[in-house]
Write a protein that holds these residues in place. Sequence first.
Motif, PDB file in Angstrom:
ATOM      1  N   VAL A 227       0.866  -1.175   0.000  1.00  0.00           N
ATOM      2  CA  VAL A 227       0.000   0.000   0.000  1.00  0.00           C
ATOM      3  C   VAL A 227       0.901   1.224   0.000  1.00  0.00           C
ATOM      4  O   VAL A 227       1.918   1.244   0.707  1.00  0.00           O
ATOM      5  CB  VAL A 227      -0.914   0.023   1.246  1.00  0.00           C
ATOM      6  N   THR A 228       0.564   2.230  -0.805  1.00  0.00           N
ATOM      7  CA  THR A 228       1.358   3.457  -0.782  1.00  0.00           C
ATOM      8  C   THR A 228       0.495   4.608  -0.275  1.00  0.00           C
ATOM      9  O   THR A 228      -0.714   4.667  -0.533  1.00  0.00           O
ATOM     10  CB  THR A 228       1.910   3.817  -2.176  1.00  0.00           C
ATOM     11  N   VAL A 229       1.156   5.511   0.460  1.00  0.00           N
ATOM     12  CA  VAL A 229       0.491   6.696   0.989  1.00  0.00           C
ATOM     13  C   VAL A 229       1.285   7.915   0.545  1.00  0.00           C
ATOM     14  O   VAL A 229       2.473   8.037   0.853  1.00  0.00           O
ATOM     15  CB  VAL A 229       0.402   6.657   2.530  1.00  0.00           C
ATOM     16  N   GLY A 253       5.284  -0.684 -13.097  1.00  0.00           N
ATOM     17  CA  GLY A 253       4.543  -1.933 -12.981  1.00  0.00           C
ATOM     18  C   GLY A 253       3.793  -2.066 -11.680  1.00  0.00           C
ATOM     19  O   GLY A 253       3.418  -3.172 -11.282  1.00  0.00           O
ATOM     20  N   LEU A 254       3.533  -0.946 -11.005  1.00  0.00           N
ATOM     21  CA  LEU A 254       2.851  -0.952  -9.714  1.00  0.00           C
ATOM     22  C   LEU A 254       1.535  -0.182  -9.777  1.00  0.00           C
ATOM     23  O   LEU A 254       1.052   0.331  -8.760  1.00  0.00           O
ATOM     24  CB  LEU A 254       3.759  -0.335  -8.638  1.00  0.00           C
ATOM     25  N   GLY A 255       0.957  -0.111 -10.972  1.00  0.00           N
ATOM     26  CA  GLY A 255      -0.261   0.671 -11.131  1.00  0.00           C
ATOM     27  C   GLY A 255      -1.445   0.130 -10.370  1.00  0.00           C
ATOM     28  O   GLY A 255      -2.390   0.877 -10.062  1.00  0.00           O
ATOM     29  N   ASP A 256      -1.427  -1.169 -10.043  1.00  0.00           N
ATOM     30  CA  ASP A 256      -2.557  -1.766  -9.325  1.00  0.00           C
ATOM     31  C   ASP A 256      -2.397  -1.703  -7.811  1.00  0.00           C
ATOM     32  O   ASP A 256      -3.248  -2.210  -7.071  1.00  0.00           O
ATOM     33  CB  ASP A 256      -2.734  -3.222  -9.756  1.00  0.00           C
ATOM     34  N   VAL A 257      -1.343  -1.072  -7.325  1.00  0.00           N
ATOM     35  CA  VAL A 257      -1.112  -0.973  -5.880  1.00  0.00           C
ATOM     36  C   VAL A 257      -2.099   0.039  -5.284  1.00  0.00           C
ATOM     37  O   VAL A 257      -2.224   1.156  -5.799  1.00  0.00           O
ATOM     38  CB  VAL A 257       0.335  -0.536  -5.596  1.00  0.00           C
ATOM     39  N   PRO A 258      -2.794  -0.319  -4.207  1.00  0.00           N
ATOM     40  CA  PRO A 258      -3.695   0.645  -3.563  1.00  0.00           C
ATOM     41  C   PRO A 258      -2.938   1.909  -3.152  1.00  0.00           C
ATOM     42  O   PRO A 258      -1.857   1.833  -2.548  1.00  0.00           O
ATOM     43  CB  PRO A 258      -4.216  -0.114  -2.332  1.00  0.00           C
ATOM     44  N   ARG A 259      -3.512   3.045  -3.499  1.00  0.00           N
ATOM     45  CA  ARG A 259      -2.821   4.324  -3.275  1.00  0.00           C
ATOM     46  C   ARG A 259      -3.759   5.264  -2.540  1.00  0.00           C
ATOM     47  O   ARG A 259      -4.911   5.450  -2.938  1.00  0.00           O
ATOM     48  CB  ARG A 259      -2.396   4.905  -4.626  1.00  0.00           C
ATOM     49  N   PHE A 260      -3.228   5.850  -1.450  1.00  0.00           N
ATOM     50  CA  PHE A 260      -4.011   6.774  -0.634  1.00  0.00           C
ATOM     51  C   PHE A 260      -3.277   8.108  -0.557  1.00  0.00           C
ATOM     52  O   PHE A 260      -2.046   8.149  -0.464  1.00  0.00           O
ATOM     53  CB  PHE A 260      -4.227   6.209   0.766  1.00  0.00           C
ATOM     54  N   THR A 261      -4.046   9.181  -0.580  1.00  0.00           N
ATOM     55  CA  THR A 261      -3.486  10.530  -0.530  1.00  0.00           C
ATOM     56  C   THR A 261      -3.971  11.231   0.727  1.00  0.00           C
ATOM     57  O   THR A 261      -5.169  11.224   1.034  1.00  0.00           O
ATOM     58  CB  THR A 261      -3.888  11.339  -1.770  1.00  0.00           C
ATOM     59  N   VAL A 262      -3.044  11.821   1.453  1.00  0.00           N
ATOM     60  CA  VAL A 262      -3.361  12.570   2.669  1.00  0.00           C
ATOM     61  C   VAL A 262      -2.959  14.022   2.437  1.00  0.00           C
ATOM     62  O   VAL A 262      -1.782  14.306   2.194  1.00  0.00           O
ATOM     63  CB  VAL A 262      -2.631  12.000   3.895  1.00  0.00           C
ATOM     64  N   ALA A 285     -10.005   2.138   6.609  1.00  0.00           N
ATOM     65  CA  ALA A 285     -11.015   1.180   6.146  1.00  0.00           C
ATOM     66  C   ALA A 285     -10.376   0.037   5.375  1.00  0.00           C
ATOM     67  O   ALA A 285     -10.784  -1.125   5.520  1.00  0.00           O
ATOM     68  CB  ALA A 285     -12.044   1.906   5.271  1.00  0.00           C
ATOM     69  N   TRP A 286      -9.363   0.359   4.563  1.00  0.00           N
ATOM     70  CA  TRP A 286      -8.690  -0.690   3.776  1.00  0.00           C
ATOM     71  C   TRP A 286      -8.003  -1.677   4.715  1.00  0.00           C
ATOM     72  O   TRP A 286      -8.121  -2.898   4.543  1.00  0.00           O
ATOM     73  CB  TRP A 286      -7.673  -0.054   2.834  1.00  0.00           C
ATOM     74  N   LEU A 287      -7.293  -1.164   5.707  1.00  0.00           N
ATOM     75  CA  LEU A 287      -6.577  -2.035   6.643  1.00  0.00           C
ATOM     76  C   LEU A 287      -7.556  -2.866   7.463  1.00  0.00           C
ATOM     77  O   LEU A 287      -7.347  -4.074   7.675  1.00  0.00           O
ATOM     78  CB  LEU A 287      -5.694  -1.191   7.562  1.00  0.00           C
ATOM     79  N   ALA A 288      -8.620  -2.235   7.940  1.00  0.00           N
ATOM     80  CA  ALA A 288      -9.593  -2.964   8.749  1.00  0.00           C
ATOM     81  C   ALA A 288     -10.273  -4.058   7.928  1.00  0.00           C
ATOM     82  O   ALA A 288     -10.487  -5.178   8.422  1.00  0.00           O
ATOM     83  CB  ALA A 288     -10.643  -1.991   9.298  1.00  0.00           C
ATOM     84  N   HIS A 289     -10.596  -3.752   6.678  1.00  0.00           N
ATOM     85  CA  HIS A 289     -11.241  -4.749   5.812  1.00  0.00           C
ATOM     86  C   HIS A 289     -10.330  -5.952   5.609  1.00  0.00           C
ATOM     87  O   HIS A 289     -10.781  -7.109   5.701  1.00  0.00           O
ATOM     88  CB  HIS A 289     -11.592  -4.108   4.468  1.00  0.00           C
ATOM     89  N   HIS A 290      -9.055  -5.706   5.327  1.00  0.00           N
ATOM     90  CA  HIS A 290      -8.136  -6.809   5.071  1.00  0.00           C
ATOM     91  C   HIS A 290      -7.765  -7.563   6.346  1.00  0.00           C
ATOM     92  O   HIS A 290      -7.261  -8.692   6.267  1.00  0.00           O
ATOM     93  CB  HIS A 290      -6.874  -6.297   4.376  1.00  0.00           C
TER      94      HIS A 290
END
Length: 544
Positions: A227-229, A253-262, A285-290
């Motif tokens: 996951v990238t932030v 090659g990391l276009g499908d990596v979940p990306r969050f912006t703060v 939410a992403w972390l809790a879901h996983h």
Amino acid sequence: MVTLDVRPQLLDALSALRDRVASVRLPLPLPGTPRARQTRAELLAQLDDYLVPRLKAPEAPLLAVVGGSTGAGKSTLVNSLVGRQVSEAGVLRPTTRTPVLVCHPDDHHWFAGMRVLPDLMRVWVPHEDDDTPPKPPVRGRRRSHTGSRGGAETREMRIETVSTLPRGLALLDAPDIDSLVVENRTLAAELICAADVWVMVTTASRYADAVPWHLLRTAKQYKATLVTVLDRVPHQVLAEVSRQYGALLTKAGLGDVPRFTVPELPESAGGGGLLPASAVAPLHAWLAHHAQDPAARQYAVGRTALGALDSLRSRMPELASAVAAQHAAAVRLTSAVEDAYRREGKRVRGRLDQGAVLAGDALTRWRGYPLDTSAAELLDSLAESLAALLQCAVAAADERIAEAWRREPASGALALPAPDKEAAERIGVAVRRWRRVLEELAEEEVAGLDQQPAPDAEGIAALLVAALLGGKRARPAGEKLAERIGAQAALRLRDKGGELVGDHLDEVLRGERDRRLAPLEALEVTPEPQAELIAALSVLQKER
């Protein structure tokens, strides 16, 4: 769906592989040794801190390690995700930093022991709102990583429990990956290797830096759940920076990596406060879901674990190759020593055949025997001459070894052979011992003769030694010996004495050779670890 196979056979194969990696020694400073030592350290960290404990306890909480560069806002992000200041935040970092692991109170037992990160001592800091009593520190085992550990200092990890964090999820705030302190960088890399989920944090001003991209590429190589932030992004450029960062990820090659912006907020300045819950809600939410959804959790954990297992197929042969290079270098160093002493041994025998011992004072004594020189004086002189010949041979061998070792990079781990002040004394003692054996041999032969009056045993010993060491120059010594005790007895005595001379030379030179080899042998560079590594990997792949 990615699933984990945790059959006992797989765990046994993985544990055996871990032991093989731990037994690897890379003491010789070859060109590729630093990288090989780092590979070994990384493998041990990943096996001890992640793969083995994860496969042994697949039901353990999901561990998300938050990593990134200095000032990326990792600690503020962790504090905001749990809703409490649990990790010290700020742009100015202390000289040393203790990583902080945060989990739900019901999950603290998973991390209080040595299941994961066994090299770190656990510490707890009680809070005023804590109902649980303070816990004593739990000491981790000290693990030696050749080339990666600076000293024997105790390293710690602080455990925090907060009820606001979902059950089944733990967050670990790691030191800066670009810290000026080497130990911090090393620890950060180890902690990331222990993660089920890599949460890589960068900023609007540093998202193109080389260090975070190295970790991103490593995560891709290991097929880790990533996951990238993108943190602290000014509102004015949020869309543009997010678009550019996304383009870079896609290109890598990391276009499908979940990306969050703060976004950059007043609370971001100085790292002193908590961000609004809305700013970190998507990541939370992403972390809790996983962590709580069985399918998502299985995918996240399985992807990272199987990716780490797959990476062994390329990393283990690399380590095995380095081990083979170590052994090849050790063989070259050993061969240089053995060749030098073999050559000098051959040269000494040639010199004996030429009568080199019967020279100088020894030749003068021989010419004066028995009128002007006693048998004892002749024996003393011959022994001194033989000792000198052997000392020269040892010195010449050491010079040859030093010359060969200077051309070998691996010799940097060893001291080059230097003049040995004690060698002369050792050789002198050995020669005197050999002389005494010959004297006893002569005494036994004389005692067995049916001859009256019996010849002087010391005189017989002097003639025997002169005949054995004098070469062609001492032919008269053999003739006089036959006259004194008879041809048959003289031949018998010379045969036995000749064997003793050969054995003595071999013993002295072999002893000095072994002394030169001892420091190299102490390094225990053997061929077995290479075969054991490959065999252990083969067994693991079979169980996969």
